[in-house]
Write a protein that holds these residues in place. Structure first.
Motif, PDB file in Angstrom:
ATOM      1  N   TRP A  45      -4.670  24.082 -27.059  1.00 34.67           N
ATOM      2  CA  TRP A  45      -5.469  24.683 -28.130  1.00 34.67           C
ATOM      3  C   TRP A  45      -5.698  26.145 -27.793  1.00 34.67           C
ATOM      4  O   TRP A  45      -6.793  26.576 -27.458  1.00 34.67           O
ATOM      5  CB  TRP A  45      -6.779  23.941 -28.309  1.00 34.67           C
ATOM      6  CG  TRP A  45      -6.645  22.574 -28.912  1.00 34.67           C
ATOM      7  CD1 TRP A  45      -5.500  21.974 -29.368  1.00 34.67           C
ATOM      8  CD2 TRP A  45      -7.686  21.634 -29.116  1.00 34.67           C
ATOM      9  NE1 TRP A  45      -5.783  20.723 -29.845  1.00 34.67           N
ATOM     10  CE2 TRP A  45      -7.124  20.483 -29.705  1.00 34.67           C
ATOM     11  CE3 TRP A  45      -9.049  21.653 -28.863  1.00 34.67           C
ATOM     12  CZ2 TRP A  45      -7.868  19.365 -30.038  1.00 34.67           C
ATOM     13  CZ3 TRP A  45      -9.792  20.526 -29.192  1.00 34.67           C
ATOM     14  CH2 TRP A  45      -9.203  19.408 -29.780  1.00 34.67           C
ATOM     15  N   THR A  57      -7.540  33.083 -28.657  1.00 35.47           N
ATOM     16  CA  THR A  57      -8.616  32.099 -28.573  1.00 35.47           C
ATOM     17  C   THR A  57      -8.099  30.902 -27.792  1.00 35.47           C
ATOM     18  O   THR A  57      -6.907  30.560 -27.876  1.00 35.47           O
ATOM     19  CB  THR A  57      -9.096  31.622 -29.965  1.00 35.47           C
ATOM     20  OG1 THR A  57      -7.996  31.051 -30.668  1.00 35.47           O
ATOM     21  CG2 THR A  57      -9.698  32.748 -30.759  1.00 35.47           C
ATOM     22  N   SER A  59      -9.613  26.882 -26.688  1.00 32.48           N
ATOM     23  CA  SER A  59     -10.674  25.892 -26.823  1.00 32.48           C
ATOM     24  C   SER A  59     -10.701  25.023 -25.570  1.00 32.48           C
ATOM     25  O   SER A  59      -9.682  24.430 -25.195  1.00 32.48           O
ATOM     26  CB  SER A  59     -10.409  25.035 -28.070  1.00 32.48           C
ATOM     27  OG  SER A  59     -11.469  24.140 -28.293  1.00 32.48           O
ATOM     28  N   GLN A 142     -17.742  33.798 -27.686  1.00 31.93           N
ATOM     29  CA  GLN A 142     -17.485  32.365 -27.578  1.00 31.93           C
ATOM     30  C   GLN A 142     -18.303  31.636 -28.627  1.00 31.93           C
ATOM     31  O   GLN A 142     -19.381  32.064 -28.995  1.00 31.93           O
ATOM     32  CB  GLN A 142     -17.770  31.856 -26.170  1.00 31.93           C
ATOM     33  CG  GLN A 142     -19.186  32.012 -25.684  1.00 31.93           C
ATOM     34  CD  GLN A 142     -19.290  31.741 -24.193  1.00 31.93           C
ATOM     35  OE1 GLN A 142     -18.798  32.527 -23.391  1.00 31.93           O
ATOM     36  NE2 GLN A 142     -19.915  30.639 -23.837  1.00 31.93           N
ATOM     37  N   ILE A 143     -17.713  30.538 -29.108  1.00 23.34           N
ATOM     38  CA  ILE A 143     -18.332  29.761 -30.175  1.00 23.34           C
ATOM     39  C   ILE A 143     -18.283  28.294 -29.780  1.00 23.34           C
ATOM     40  O   ILE A 143     -17.197  27.774 -29.471  1.00 23.34           O
ATOM     41  CB  ILE A 143     -17.567  29.968 -31.503  1.00 23.34           C
ATOM     42  CG1 ILE A 143     -17.479  31.458 -31.850  1.00 23.34           C
ATOM     43  CG2 ILE A 143     -18.193  29.164 -32.633  1.00 23.34           C
ATOM     44  CD1 ILE A 143     -16.237  31.838 -32.598  1.00 23.34           C
ATOM     45  N   VAL A 144     -19.423  27.646 -29.775  1.00 19.15           N
ATOM     46  CA  VAL A 144     -19.453  26.210 -29.498  1.00 19.15           C
ATOM     47  C   VAL A 144     -19.067  25.481 -30.776  1.00 19.15           C
ATOM     48  O   VAL A 144     -19.639  25.703 -31.837  1.00 19.15           O
ATOM     49  CB  VAL A 144     -20.854  25.767 -29.006  1.00 19.15           C
ATOM     50  CG1 VAL A 144     -20.910  24.255 -28.837  1.00 19.15           C
ATOM     51  CG2 VAL A 144     -21.197  26.474 -27.699  1.00 19.15           C
ATOM     52  N   THR A 145     -18.057  24.628 -30.652  1.00 15.36           N
ATOM     53  CA  THR A 145     -17.568  23.846 -31.789  1.00 15.36           C
ATOM     54  C   THR A 145     -17.611  22.372 -31.410  1.00 15.36           C
ATOM     55  O   THR A 145     -16.579  21.774 -31.129  1.00 15.36           O
ATOM     56  CB  THR A 145     -16.128  24.261 -32.167  1.00 15.36           C
ATOM     57  OG1 THR A 145     -15.292  24.075 -31.023  1.00 15.36           O
ATOM     58  CG2 THR A 145     -16.069  25.704 -32.626  1.00 15.36           C
ATOM     59  N   GLY A 146     -18.793  21.809 -31.358  1.00 14.12           N
ATOM     60  CA  GLY A 146     -18.928  20.413 -30.946  1.00 14.12           C
ATOM     61  C   GLY A 146     -18.747  20.281 -29.443  1.00 14.12           C
ATOM     62  O   GLY A 146     -19.394  20.981 -28.673  1.00 14.12           O
ATOM     63  N   ASP A 147     -17.818  19.398 -29.028  1.00 12.69           N
ATOM     64  CA  ASP A 147     -17.643  19.149 -27.600  1.00 12.69           C
ATOM     65  C   ASP A 147     -16.671  20.128 -26.929  1.00 12.69           C
ATOM     66  O   ASP A 147     -16.243  19.917 -25.808  1.00 12.69           O
ATOM     67  CB  ASP A 147     -17.206  17.701 -27.348  1.00 12.69           C
ATOM     68  CG  ASP A 147     -15.845  17.364 -27.930  1.00 12.69           C
ATOM     69  OD1 ASP A 147     -15.227  18.216 -28.598  1.00 12.69           O
ATOM     70  OD2 ASP A 147     -15.392  16.213 -27.717  1.00 12.69           O
ATOM     71  N   HIS A 148     -16.332  21.216 -27.613  1.00 12.68           N
ATOM     72  CA  HIS A 148     -15.489  22.265 -27.048  1.00 12.68           C
ATOM     73  C   HIS A 148     -16.131  23.634 -27.320  1.00 12.68           C
ATOM     74  O   HIS A 148     -16.912  23.778 -28.249  1.00 12.68           O
ATOM     75  CB  HIS A 148     -14.078  22.245 -27.660  1.00 12.68           C
ATOM     76  CG  HIS A 148     -13.192  21.206 -27.065  1.00 12.68           C
ATOM     77  ND1 HIS A 148     -13.435  19.853 -27.190  1.00 12.68           N
ATOM     78  CD2 HIS A 148     -12.062  21.324 -26.337  1.00 12.68           C
ATOM     79  CE1 HIS A 148     -12.492  19.185 -26.566  1.00 12.68           C
ATOM     80  NE2 HIS A 148     -11.647  20.051 -26.034  1.00 12.68           N
ATOM     81  N   THR A 149     -15.766  24.588 -26.489  1.00 13.32           N
ATOM     82  CA  THR A 149     -16.145  25.978 -26.711  1.00 13.32           C
ATOM     83  C   THR A 149     -14.866  26.773 -26.958  1.00 13.32           C
ATOM     84  O   THR A 149     -13.899  26.639 -26.207  1.00 13.32           O
ATOM     85  CB  THR A 149     -16.888  26.561 -25.490  1.00 13.32           C
ATOM     86  OG1 THR A 149     -18.087  25.813 -25.281  1.00 13.32           O
ATOM     87  CG2 THR A 149     -17.227  28.028 -25.699  1.00 13.32           C
ATOM     88  N   VAL A 150     -14.876  27.569 -28.005  1.00 18.97           N
ATOM     89  CA  VAL A 150     -13.749  28.456 -28.284  1.00 18.97           C
ATOM     90  C   VAL A 150     -14.087  29.807 -27.661  1.00 18.97           C
ATOM     91  O   VAL A 150     -15.066  30.442 -28.030  1.00 18.97           O
ATOM     92  CB  VAL A 150     -13.506  28.600 -29.807  1.00 18.97           C
ATOM     93  CG1 VAL A 150     -12.407  29.616 -30.071  1.00 18.97           C
ATOM     94  CG2 VAL A 150     -13.177  27.249 -30.426  1.00 18.97           C
TER      95      VAL A 150
END
Length: 193
Positions: A45, A57, A59, A142-150
Motif C-alpha cells: 500500500w 504515501t 499505509s 500522516q492520517i489515521v485511517t482506521g487500523d492503519h496510518t497513511v
C-alpha cells in the motif's frame, strides 16, 4: 552493484513516480531515534501521490501488539518521521517472506533475511543494499485511517543500481511485471488464498 544518485528534481522524476505506481511489494526500512532498533516492513500500500512536489504515501498498520494490524515499524516511523523505500526484485522473495512474517521489535530483520544495511545520506535509517532502488523519505503529514496510518512523505535522496537507467530511460528489466514482486505472489506463497 554500484549505486548512482537519482535527481529527484530532474526531468526523470515523473518516470520514477510511474515506476513506483504499479502495485509491487516494496520494503520500508526505518529505525528509532537512537538508531538502536532497525526495522524493515514489507508493504504494497504505497503510491506516488504528487508529481510536483514528488510525494509518496504509504499505509502502515497501527494496531496494538497482539492484533492483526500491529506493525512494530509504525512506532519507529512515527518516532523519527522518516523511512527508506527499497524496491526488490523476485530474487529477494525469500527475504521478503522472512521480513513479512516477523516483527522488528523481536528480531533483527536485516540479519534474519540476509539483507545488508547501507548507510543513508539524509535519514537515520539504513536502506537495503540488495534492492535496485532506494529512496530516503521524510514524513510531513500522516492520517489515521482506521487500523492503519497513511504517512505522506517527500523523497530527499534516491539511489539506483547503475543498470536501472540506460540513456535516460528505465531499463525494461525493472519496469516489467516479470521482474517485480506482486502481493498476489506472496499471498500464494503464504498459502493465504
Amino acid at each position: 552493484m554500484k549505486k548512482t544518485e537519482f535527481d529527484l528534481h530532474g526531468p526523470d522524476a515523473m518516470k520514477l513516480s510511474w515506476l513506483m505506481s504499479n502495485g509491487q511489494v516494496m520494503l520500508l526500512s526505518c529505525c528509532n531515534a537512537l538508531k538502536s532498533i532497525n526495522g524493515i516492513i514489507a508493504v504494497c500500500w504505497i503510491t506516488p501521490t504528487s508529481h510536483e512536489p514528488l510525494l509518496f504515501t504509504v499505509s502502515v498498520g497501527n494496531g496494538e501488539k497482539g492484533t492483526e494490524a500491529f506493525r512494530a515499524c509504525h512506532a519507529l516511523i512515527n518516532e523519527t518521521k522518516e523511512f527508506g523505500i527499497n524496491v526488490p526484485t523476485p530474487e529477494l522473495t525469500d527475504a521478503i517472506l522472512k521480513v513479512g512474517t516477523t516483527h522488528s521489535d523481536e528480531v533483527d530483520k536485516f540479519a534474519g533475511a540476509g539483507l545488508t544495511p547501507m548507510a543513508s545520506k539524509k535519514i537515520k535509517a539504513p536502506v537495503i543494499s540488495e534492492c535496485f532502488l532506494n529512496i530516503e523519505c521524510k514524513v510531513f503529514n500522516q492520517i489515521v485511517t482506521g487500523d492503519h496510518t497513511v504517512f505522506v512523505a517527500e523523497p530527499v535522496a534516491a539511489y539506483l543500481d547503475e543498470d536501472v537507467m540506460v540513456d535516460g530511460k528505465f531499463s525494461e528489466k525493472y519496469y516489467t511485471k516479470k521482474n517485480q514482486v506482486q502481493i498476489c505472489d506472496l499471498i500464494t506463497l503464504w498459502n493465504m488464498w
